[in-house]
Motif scaffolding. Structure first.
Motif, PDB file in Angstrom:
ATOM      1  N   GLU A   1       0.824  -1.205   0.000  1.00 46.92           N
ATOM      2  CA  GLU A   1       0.000   0.000   0.000  1.00 46.92           C
ATOM      3  C   GLU A   1       0.860   1.258   0.000  1.00 46.92           C
ATOM      4  O   GLU A   1       1.836   1.367   0.756  1.00 46.92           O
ATOM      5  CB  GLU A   1      -0.921  -0.009   1.227  1.00 46.92           C
ATOM      6  N   GLN A   2       0.510   2.193  -0.876  1.00 49.00           N
ATOM      7  CA  GLN A   2       1.179   3.487  -1.006  1.00 49.00           C
ATOM      8  C   GLN A   2       2.644   3.378  -1.431  1.00 49.00           C
ATOM      9  O   GLN A   2       3.401   4.351  -1.337  1.00 49.00           O
ATOM     10  CB  GLN A   2       1.090   4.285   0.305  1.00 49.00           C
ATOM     11  N   LYS A   3       3.048   2.207  -1.936  1.00 47.75           N
ATOM     12  CA  LYS A   3       4.413   2.046  -2.441  1.00 47.75           C
ATOM     13  C   LYS A   3       4.376   1.339  -3.797  1.00 47.75           C
ATOM     14  O   LYS A   3       4.940   0.257  -3.982  1.00 47.75           O
ATOM     15  CB  LYS A   3       5.278   1.253  -1.458  1.00 47.75           C
ATOM     16  N   PRO A   4       3.700   1.947  -4.768  1.00 46.92           N
ATOM     17  CA  PRO A   4       3.566   1.291  -6.073  1.00 46.92           C
ATOM     18  C   PRO A   4       4.872   1.337  -6.864  1.00 46.92           C
ATOM     19  O   PRO A   4       5.722   2.218  -6.658  1.00 46.92           O
ATOM     20  CB  PRO A   4       2.484   2.118  -6.757  1.00 46.92           C
ATOM     21  N   LYS A   5       5.029   0.386  -7.759  1.00 49.44           N
ATOM     22  CA  LYS A   5       6.147   0.348  -8.714  1.00 49.44           C
ATOM     23  C   LYS A   5       5.541   0.159 -10.104  1.00 49.44           C
ATOM     24  O   LYS A   5       4.455  -0.392 -10.249  1.00 49.44           O
ATOM     25  CB  LYS A   5       7.081  -0.824  -8.414  1.00 49.44           C
ATOM     26  N   MET A   6       6.271   0.594 -11.117  1.00 53.93           N
ATOM     27  CA  MET A   6       5.760   0.449 -12.485  1.00 53.93           C
ATOM     28  C   MET A   6       6.900   0.189 -13.449  1.00 53.93           C
ATOM     29  O   MET A   6       7.978   0.784 -13.337  1.00 53.93           O
ATOM     30  CB  MET A   6       4.999   1.716 -12.910  1.00 53.93           C
ATOM     31  N   ILE A   7       6.674  -0.722 -14.399  1.00 52.57           N
ATOM     32  CA  ILE A   7       7.604  -0.958 -15.492  1.00 52.57           C
ATOM     33  C   ILE A   7       6.810  -0.995 -16.792  1.00 52.57           C
ATOM     34  O   ILE A   7       5.589  -1.097 -16.788  1.00 52.57           O
ATOM     35  CB  ILE A   7       8.415  -2.268 -15.310  1.00 52.57           C
ATOM     36  N   ARG A   8       7.531  -0.915 -17.909  1.00 56.66           N
ATOM     37  CA  ARG A   8       6.861  -0.973 -19.205  1.00 56.66           C
ATOM     38  C   ARG A   8       6.345  -2.383 -19.481  1.00 56.66           C
ATOM     39  O   ARG A   8       6.930  -3.376 -19.037  1.00 56.66           O
ATOM     40  CB  ARG A   8       7.817  -0.552 -20.310  1.00 56.66           C
ATOM     41  N   GLY A   9       5.268  -2.472 -20.232  1.00 60.58           N
ATOM     42  CA  GLY A   9       4.686  -3.767 -20.557  1.00 60.58           C
ATOM     43  C   GLY A   9       5.646  -4.674 -21.305  1.00 60.58           C
ATOM     44  O   GLY A   9       5.735  -5.871 -21.027  1.00 60.58           O
ATOM     45  N   MET A  10       6.404  -4.121 -22.250  1.00 59.54           N
ATOM     46  CA  MET A  10       7.345  -4.949 -23.017  1.00 59.54           C
ATOM     47  C   MET A  10       8.475  -5.439 -22.120  1.00 59.54           C
ATOM     48  O   MET A  10       8.984  -6.562 -22.297  1.00 59.54           O
ATOM     49  CB  MET A  10       7.896  -4.162 -24.208  1.00 59.54           C
ATOM     50  N   ASP A  11       8.885  -4.631 -21.138  1.00 62.66           N
ATOM     51  CA  ASP A  11       9.921  -5.062 -20.200  1.00 62.66           C
ATOM     52  C   ASP A  11       9.386  -6.134 -19.262  1.00 62.66           C
ATOM     53  O   ASP A  11      10.126  -7.037 -18.842  1.00 62.66           O
ATOM     54  CB  ASP A  11      10.423  -3.867 -19.389  1.00 62.66           C
ATOM     55  N   PHE A  12       8.126  -6.043 -18.930  1.00 62.26           N
ATOM     56  CA  PHE A  12       7.481  -7.049 -18.086  1.00 62.26           C
ATOM     57  C   PHE A  12       7.501  -8.418 -18.778  1.00 62.26           C
ATOM     58  O   PHE A  12       7.871  -9.435 -18.172  1.00 62.26           O
ATOM     59  CB  PHE A  12       6.054  -6.612 -17.805  1.00 62.26           C
ATOM     60  N   LEU A  13       7.153  -8.451 -20.054  1.00 55.15           N
ATOM     61  CA  LEU A  13       7.174  -9.709 -20.803  1.00 55.15           C
ATOM     62  C   LEU A  13       8.594 -10.234 -20.951  1.00 55.15           C
ATOM     63  O   LEU A  13       8.831 -11.449 -20.891  1.00 55.15           O
ATOM     64  CB  LEU A  13       6.526  -9.504 -22.171  1.00 55.15           C
TER      65      LEU A  13
END
Length: 330
Positions: free
Chosen positions: A210-222
């Motif tokens: 909670e309140q500590k989100p992370k994000m990466i690109r979809g192509m990097d995720f795959l």
């Protein structure tokens, strides 16, 4: 005895970007939207069940959208959804059926038509559609983000009554009921829907903390999932108490000595566990079922996939009864 059990395994992924915290995430999404050269832009933010909606909605308001649409507004009435899912959930305390329902079965076509007409009439500005099934409301979107969550965290939130089911408000019901609906219906529907989106997702969000989100690109995720399937890896273990729980795992796995007991260790149950990627000194956590759904042939082999589908057919558990209660042979 000092424990050598690794409670935080992960896979090092190099040469990809990660954004941490809502400020960085909103700035990057804004940057991606600014590269879209149209007067009207539609952002879809799909969510898995269990997400804290208030947290994410508060954050995405900073995008300055002209219109924010919540996908729940397009769902069928709760009474209809309960009736629709009853044959799968059943009245039995434990027994149920794996649903064959799809996300579109939960949506009301008439409500979608009204929302679509509202979107079409808007000629400029940003429109954000948020929530489970939101990509089905307006498939002509410009950018797609997906907020995901591991089932172990969903269960933790169920136990504190902070989760509602897909199209139903059952957060005040006992944990066993919420888990049963999730296991037989909600998670199956969300996974089935997510499989159709993997190749279209622009950004993937880790919302497990909670309140500590992370994000990466979809192509990097795959790319990260592909790398995981082609090397040795472990999922993140999940520990839980139970009626028969013992004291052995506290020592062997270096767990909280203040807890009454630990009965379970889900050491490799991809449907329940999560998978961690170490990226630029940050941890990105994703449901390990994503690995099974995207890399099933590579992970399982063609013969196993043909027999079991995109399901991991083996569960690796520790069951601890040492100085605890009795448990039947399993």
């Amino acid at each position: 005895m000092k424990s050598n059990y690794d409670k935080n395994p992960g896979i090092l992924i190099q040469d990809i970007s990660i954004w941490t915290g809502w400020d960085q995430i909103i700035n990057e999404i804004n940057s991606a939207l600014n590269q879209i050269d149209t007067p009207k832009k539609v952002l879809i933010l799909e969510t898995y069940t269990g997400i804290h909606d208030e947290e994410i909605i508060t954050a995405i308001r900073n995008l300055g959208a002209k219109k924010l649409i919540i996908s729940n507004e397009s769902f069928k009435k709760e009474t209809v959804i309960r009736q629709m899912t009853q044959n799968d959930v059943t009245d039995d305390r434990i027994f149920g059926f794996m649903t064959r329902l799809r996300m579109q079965d939960f949506l009301d076509p008439q409500k979608i038509e009204i929302i679509r007409n509202q979107i079409i009439q808007i000629k400029e500005g940003l429109i954000v559609i948020y929530g489970s099934g939101s990509s089905l409301i307006f498939p002509e979107y410009d950018l797609l983000a997906y907020a995901d969550m591991a089932r172990w965290e969903i269960q933790n939130r169920m136990k504190t009554h902070n989760v509602h089911g897909l199209g139903v408000d059952d957060h005040e019901m006992e944990f066993s009921h919420q888990y049963k609906r999730g296991y037989f219906v909600d998670w199956r529907v969300c996974d089935r829907h997510k499989q159709k989106l993997y190749q279209k997702i622009d950004f993937v969000l880790d919302t497990n903390t909670e309140q500590k989100p992370k994000m990466i690109r979809g192509m990097d995720f795959l790319y990260a999932l592909h790398q995981a399937a082609n090397q040795p890896f472990r999922v993140v273990p999940y520990f839980d108490p139970g009626p028969w729980g013992g004291q052995w795992m506290k020592e062997v796995c270096d767990l909280d000595k203040e807890k009454d007991n630990f009965a379970w260790c889900f050491d490799c149950v991809p449907e329940e566990n999560s998978l961690k990627f170490f990226i630029d000194n940050e941890e990105f956590e994703t449901p390990s079922i994503n690995l099974v759904l995207t890399q099933s042939t590579q992970l399982l082999g063609q013969a196993v996939e043909e027999r079991f589908g995109k399901e991991f057919p083996i569960r690796f558990d520790f069951l601890d009864t040492m100085d605890g209660g009795n448990l039947s042979f399993q």
